[in-house]
Design an enzyme around this catalytic site. Structure first.
Site, PDB file in Angstrom:
ATOM      1  N   LYS A 126      41.660  50.337  53.226  1.00 30.19           N
ATOM      2  CA  LYS A 126      40.321  50.848  52.910  1.00 30.19           C
ATOM      3  C   LYS A 126      40.226  52.342  53.202  1.00 30.19           C
ATOM      4  O   LYS A 126      39.262  52.805  53.785  1.00 30.19           O
ATOM      5  CB  LYS A 126      39.250  50.068  53.669  1.00 30.19           C
ATOM      6  CG  LYS A 126      39.480  49.949  55.152  1.00 30.19           C
ATOM      7  CD  LYS A 126      38.330  49.178  55.777  1.00 30.19           C
ATOM      8  CE  LYS A 126      38.597  48.954  57.246  1.00 30.19           C
ATOM      9  NZ  LYS A 126      37.601  48.120  57.874  1.00 30.19           N
ATOM     10  N   GLN A 168      52.377  34.337  55.616  1.00 32.72           N
ATOM     11  CA  GLN A 168      53.283  34.629  54.493  1.00 32.72           C
ATOM     12  C   GLN A 168      53.719  36.086  54.450  1.00 32.72           C
ATOM     13  O   GLN A 168      54.680  36.438  53.791  1.00 32.72           O
ATOM     14  CB  GLN A 168      52.568  34.342  53.156  1.00 32.72           C
ATOM     15  CG  GLN A 168      52.266  32.905  52.925  1.00 32.72           C
ATOM     16  CD  GLN A 168      51.119  32.737  51.928  1.00 32.72           C
ATOM     17  OE1 GLN A 168      51.343  32.576  50.754  1.00 32.72           O
ATOM     18  NE2 GLN A 168      49.893  32.777  52.405  1.00 32.72           N
ATOM     19  N   ARG A 169      52.947  36.931  55.094  1.00 32.11           N
ATOM     20  CA  ARG A 169      53.201  38.369  55.010  1.00 32.11           C
ATOM     21  C   ARG A 169      53.856  38.931  56.257  1.00 32.11           C
ATOM     22  O   ARG A 169      54.354  40.051  56.255  1.00 32.11           O
ATOM     23  CB  ARG A 169      51.871  39.081  54.805  1.00 32.11           C
ATOM     24  CG  ARG A 169      51.751  39.741  53.491  1.00 32.11           C
ATOM     25  CD  ARG A 169      50.353  40.165  53.181  1.00 32.11           C
ATOM     26  NE  ARG A 169      49.770  41.058  54.154  1.00 32.11           N
ATOM     27  CZ  ARG A 169      48.522  41.523  54.033  1.00 32.11           C
ATOM     28  NH1 ARG A 169      47.779  41.178  53.005  1.00 32.11           N
ATOM     29  NH2 ARG A 169      48.025  42.317  54.924  1.00 32.11           N
ATOM     30  N   GLY A 194      50.875  49.112  46.912  1.00 30.99           N
ATOM     31  CA  GLY A 194      50.573  48.280  45.756  1.00 30.99           C
ATOM     32  C   GLY A 194      49.917  49.080  44.641  1.00 30.99           C
ATOM     33  O   GLY A 194      49.986  50.322  44.615  1.00 30.99           O
ATOM     34  N   ASP A 195      49.248  48.399  43.739  1.00 32.94           N
ATOM     35  CA  ASP A 195      48.634  49.067  42.589  1.00 32.94           C
ATOM     36  C   ASP A 195      47.633  50.131  43.046  1.00 32.94           C
ATOM     37  O   ASP A 195      47.591  51.237  42.498  1.00 32.94           O
ATOM     38  CB  ASP A 195      47.952  48.032  41.686  1.00 32.94           C
ATOM     39  CG  ASP A 195      46.929  47.183  42.425  1.00 32.94           C
ATOM     40  OD1 ASP A 195      47.110  46.964  43.634  1.00 32.94           O
ATOM     41  OD2 ASP A 195      45.945  46.750  41.801  1.00 32.94           O
ATOM     42  N   ASP A 220      52.468  39.626  46.315  1.00 33.68           N
ATOM     43  CA  ASP A 220      52.009  38.803  45.184  1.00 33.68           C
ATOM     44  C   ASP A 220      52.913  38.963  43.961  1.00 33.68           C
ATOM     45  O   ASP A 220      52.850  38.159  43.039  1.00 33.68           O
ATOM     46  CB  ASP A 220      50.586  39.202  44.776  1.00 33.68           C
ATOM     47  CG  ASP A 220      49.535  38.772  45.791  1.00 33.68           C
ATOM     48  OD1 ASP A 220      49.913  38.090  46.761  1.00 33.68           O
ATOM     49  OD2 ASP A 220      48.352  39.113  45.604  1.00 33.68           O
ATOM     50  N   MET A 226      48.750  32.882  49.163  1.00 33.04           N
ATOM     51  CA  MET A 226      48.245  34.155  48.651  1.00 33.04           C
ATOM     52  C   MET A 226      48.510  34.269  47.157  1.00 33.04           C
ATOM     53  O   MET A 226      49.328  33.534  46.600  1.00 33.04           O
ATOM     54  CB  MET A 226      48.840  35.310  49.430  1.00 33.04           C
ATOM     55  CG  MET A 226      48.143  35.493  50.773  1.00 33.04           C
ATOM     56  SD  MET A 226      48.718  36.924  51.668  1.00 33.04           S
ATOM     57  CE  MET A 226      47.457  37.017  52.945  1.00 33.04           C
ATOM     58  N   GLY A 227      47.845  35.220  46.539  1.00 31.15           N
ATOM     59  CA  GLY A 227      47.954  35.416  45.100  1.00 31.15           C
ATOM     60  C   GLY A 227      46.555  35.638  44.555  1.00 31.15           C
ATOM     61  O   GLY A 227      45.875  34.696  44.191  1.00 31.15           O
ATOM     62  N   ARG A 228      46.143  36.893  44.572  1.00 35.08           N
ATOM     63  CA  ARG A 228      44.768  37.231  44.142  1.00 35.08           C
ATOM     64  C   ARG A 228      44.601  37.051  42.646  1.00 35.08           C
ATOM     65  O   ARG A 228      43.674  36.415  42.188  1.00 35.08           O
ATOM     66  CB  ARG A 228      44.461  38.700  44.434  1.00 35.08           C
ATOM     67  CG  ARG A 228      44.495  39.123  45.837  1.00 35.08           C
ATOM     68  CD  ARG A 228      44.222  40.612  45.902  1.00 35.08           C
ATOM     69  NE  ARG A 228      42.810  40.880  45.657  1.00 35.08           N
ATOM     70  CZ  ARG A 228      41.874  40.758  46.580  1.00 35.08           C
ATOM     71  NH1 ARG A 228      42.180  40.381  47.794  1.00 35.08           N
ATOM     72  NH2 ARG A 228      40.616  41.021  46.302  1.00 35.08           N
TER      73      ARG A 228
HETATM   74  N1  LIG Z   1      48.099  55.224  51.508  1.00 33.37           N
HETATM   75  C1  LIG Z   1      46.838  54.786  51.611  1.00 33.37           C
HETATM   76  N2  LIG Z   1      45.973  55.406  52.453  1.00 33.37           N
HETATM   77  C2  LIG Z   1      44.723  54.971  52.549  1.00 33.37           C
HETATM   78  N3  LIG Z   1      44.215  53.926  51.857  1.00 33.37           N
HETATM   79  C3  LIG Z   1      45.016  53.278  51.027  1.00 33.37           C
HETATM   80  C4  LIG Z   1      46.372  53.676  50.867  1.00 33.37           C
HETATM   81  N4  LIG Z   1      46.951  52.853  49.985  1.00 33.37           N
HETATM   82  C5  LIG Z   1      46.009  51.970  49.613  1.00 33.37           C
HETATM   83  N5  LIG Z   1      44.838  52.224  50.224  1.00 33.37           N
HETATM   84  C6  LIG Z   1      43.593  51.463  50.042  1.00 33.37           C
HETATM   85  O1  LIG Z   1      43.939  50.091  49.924  1.00 33.37           O
HETATM   86  C7  LIG Z   1      43.538  49.557  48.656  1.00 33.37           C
HETATM   87  C8  LIG Z   1      44.552  48.535  48.182  1.00 33.37           C
HETATM   88  O2  LIG Z   1      45.768  49.172  47.987  1.00 33.37           O
HETATM   89  P1  LIG Z   1      47.022  48.463  47.328  1.00 33.37           P
HETATM   90  O3  LIG Z   1      48.105  49.446  47.349  1.00 33.37           O
HETATM   91  O4  LIG Z   1      46.633  47.909  46.008  1.00 33.37           O
HETATM   92  O5  LIG Z   1      47.356  47.362  48.343  1.00 33.37           O
HETATM   93  P2  LIG Z   1      47.136  45.801  48.349  1.00 33.37           P
HETATM   94  O6  LIG Z   1      47.312  45.362  46.948  1.00 33.37           O
HETATM   95  O7  LIG Z   1      48.159  45.383  49.302  1.00 33.37           O
HETATM   96  O8  LIG Z   1      45.765  45.565  48.883  1.00 33.37           O
HETATM   97  C9  LIG Z   1      43.399  50.786  47.783  1.00 33.37           C
HETATM   98  O9  LIG Z   1      42.551  50.588  46.705  1.00 33.37           O
HETATM   99  C10 LIG Z   1      42.883  51.817  48.764  1.00 33.37           C
HETATM  100  O10 LIG Z   1      41.506  51.684  48.968  1.00 33.37           O
HETATM  101  O1  LIG Z   2      45.047  41.404  54.605  1.00 35.59           O
HETATM  102  P1  LIG Z   2      43.913  41.494  53.662  1.00 35.59           P
HETATM  103  O2  LIG Z   2      43.313  42.826  53.636  1.00 35.59           O
HETATM  104  O3  LIG Z   2      42.933  40.393  53.848  1.00 35.59           O
HETATM  105  O4  LIG Z   2      44.530  41.328  52.199  1.00 35.59           O
HETATM  106  C1  LIG Z   2      44.837  40.088  51.690  1.00 35.59           C
HETATM  107  C2  LIG Z   2      45.371  40.266  50.296  1.00 35.59           C
HETATM  108  O5  LIG Z   2      46.589  40.926  50.290  1.00 35.59           O
HETATM  109  C3  LIG Z   2      47.515  40.216  49.516  1.00 35.59           C
HETATM  110  O6  LIG Z   2      48.411  39.640  50.428  1.00 35.59           O
HETATM  111  C4  LIG Z   2      48.125  41.092  48.477  1.00 35.59           C
HETATM  112  O7  LIG Z   2      49.067  41.871  48.980  1.00 35.59           O
HETATM  113  P2  LIG Z   2      50.050  42.619  48.018  1.00 35.59           P
HETATM  114  O8  LIG Z   2      49.386  43.859  47.558  1.00 35.59           O
HETATM  115  O9  LIG Z   2      51.192  42.856  48.922  1.00 35.59           O
HETATM  116  O10 LIG Z   2      50.370  41.715  46.875  1.00 35.59           O
HETATM  117  C5  LIG Z   2      46.740  39.190  48.723  1.00 35.59           C
HETATM  118  O11 LIG Z   2      47.476  38.080  48.365  1.00 35.59           O
HETATM  119  C6  LIG Z   2      45.587  38.953  49.638  1.00 35.59           C
HETATM  120  O12 LIG Z   2      44.467  38.642  48.852  1.00 35.59           O
HETATM  121 MG   LIG Z   3      46.375  45.866  45.271  1.00 36.56          MG
END
Ligand SMILES: Nc1ncnc2c1ncn2[C@@H]1O[C@H](COP(=O)(O)OP(=O)(O)O)[C@@H](O)[C@H]1O
Ligand SMILES: O=P(O)(O)OC[C@H]1O[C@](O)(COP(=O)(O)O)[C@@H](O)[C@@H]1O
Ligand SMILES: [Mg+2]
Length: 359
Positions: free
Chosen positions: A75, A285-286, A115-116, A140, A182-184
């Site tokens: 976040k 799982q993580r 991630g994305d 995921d 997991m798997g959004r």
């Molecule tokens: N390097 C970073 N520094 C701060 N916030 C980040 C960073 N990378 C991701 N985030 C925050 O986390 C969210 C989810 O990132 P993402 O890379 O898609 O991880 P995940 O899919 O594991 O949740 C992003 O939309 C952003 O708000």
């Molecule tokens: O730890 P948090 O912030 O609750 O995030 C949980 C989410 O992260 C995930 O593990 C996704 O992680 P990835 O980006 O590694 O695929 C999801 O499956 C799950 O919804």
């Molecule tokens: Mg993501």
């Protein structure tokens, strides 16, 4: 060359192996390497502890360790940073502070592992003149542009072992055991662990499910003398005409999913009269040590990222296109999610094994 590296989003087993490979690859080229703590936070705050000089000692003996020695955050998007103003959270663009600090510490390039979301952030920084190379991270396995990322194999192994353990207790008690994995947005973990673990029903986000079909399968098993069933549900699975089960919402981050397993179990109990139990595997799982496959993959990603920096292929991430690691333009990789194709051979395998996919 002064190379910085950060890890963003949720953690995944293999992140430390990436950090090790990036650090050693850079040091072996005579470069300097610095880790940023908690995504971009270590740069944004200006806190001297926010930056970690990475040398051989710091990355010794970490490839097998879960989590990330740099910390992760999901976040802290600097372009939409959640700032508390009174009772409200206001999303604020603090990217200029991050850029200024990057320049102040003499950064030449950044390896952004995530991630994305992290990769989209990385691309925006790249467009603002910060040279970035990405390394894809997702348990995921839903990022496009790479066949696999590290963490997925470990998550599937953990989920498969759990399904195996639930099998024996399910059979002893003639219960329906529901496992939420997991798997959004993509059902790769559920599908692979379900097949490997011999599940009877696999529910994934790509195929909205009909609970009646699930119950038909359970009754058929009952009629064939199999009084127990194993149902694997991805957290992002949805019933026909229904939405995802959301556990929590927070400004500046993705919604937190969770609870579909319990809903499915309750519906099965109501419709079949069978005793049901639910297990949510969650962060088990993580966490913990990456599988050997994930370690090798993560080390390869790290080494390839340094190679991309050397070739000045900024704005690209490393993709795994077996047997090679290839540069993939980040916008291509994040344009869409890599979900389970409905004509996928793995799905056909599940069907051929007699598994119910909820449709
Ligand atoms: N390097 C970073 N520094 C701060 N916030 C980040 C960073 N990378 C991701 N985030 C925050 O986390 C969210 C989810 O990132 P993402 O890379 O898609 O991880 P995940 O899919 O594991 O949740 C992003 O939309 C952003 O708000
Ligand atoms: O730890 P948090 O912030 O609750 O995030 C949980 C989410 O992260 C995930 O593990 C996704 O992680 P990835 O980006 O590694 O695929 C999801 O499956 C799950 O919804
Ligand atoms: Mg993501």
């Amino acid at each position: 060359m002064h190379l910085l590296i950060n890890t963003g989003g949720g953690d995944a087993p293999g992140l430390n192996a990436v950090i090790r490979a990036v650090t050693l690859g850079a040091l072996n080229r005579g470069w300097q390497v610095t880790g940023i703590r908690y995504g971009y936070e270590g740069l944004r705050t200006g806190d001297p502890d926010g930056l970690v000089p990475l040398d051989r000692d710091r990355v010794r003996g970490i490839a097998h360790l879960g989590g990330t020695i740099l910390g992760a955050i999901n976040k802290g998007n600097p372009f939409e940073y959640p700032v508390q103003q009174g009772d409200e959270v206001v999303l604020t663009d603090v990217s200029a502070e991050v850029l200024a600090r990057f320049r102040a510490v003499g950064g030449d390039a950044l390896v952004a592992v995530g991630g994305d979301g992290s990769l989209r952030i990385a691309k925006r920084f790249c467009d603002l003149g910060l040279p970035v190379v990405g390394v894809p991270k997702t348990i995921d396995n839903d990022l496009d542009g790479t066949l696999f990322t590290f963490g997925f194999d470990t998550a599937v192994s953990v989920a498969t072992e759990a399904i195996g353990r639930l099998h024996t207790t399910a059979e002893s008690h003639r219960r329906v055991m529901v496992v939420e994995v997991m798997g959004r947005d993509a059902g790769w973990i559920a599908l692979h662990a379900g097949i490997a673990g011999g599940a009877d029903v696999i529910l994934i986000p790509e195929i909205p499910f009909d609970i009646d079909s699930v119950c038909v399968k359970i009754r058929q098993r009952e009629a064939a003398g199999r009084g127990f069933s194993i149902v694997v549900v991805a957290e992002g699975a949805t019933p026909h005409g229904g939405g995802r089960v959301i556990r929590a919402r927070e400004a500046g981050r993705d919604v937190q999913l969770g609870g579909i397993g319990e809903e499915v179990a309750e519906a099965i109990r109501a419709l079949t009269g069978k005793e049901t139990r639910t297990t949510v595997l969650g962060h088990i799982q993580r966490g913990g040590t990456p599988s050997a496959f994930d370690r090798v993959l993560a080390l390869r990603f790290g080494a390839a990222a340094v190679n991309l920096v050397e070739r000045r292929l900024f704005g690209h991430m490393v993709g795994y296109d077996p047997p090679d690691m290839v540069p993939v333009p980040i916008p291509e990789a994040v344009a869409r999610l890599r979900r389970v194709p409905l004509d996928s051979g793995t799905l056909r395998t599940a069907r051929s094994l007699g598994m119910c996919l909820g449709d």
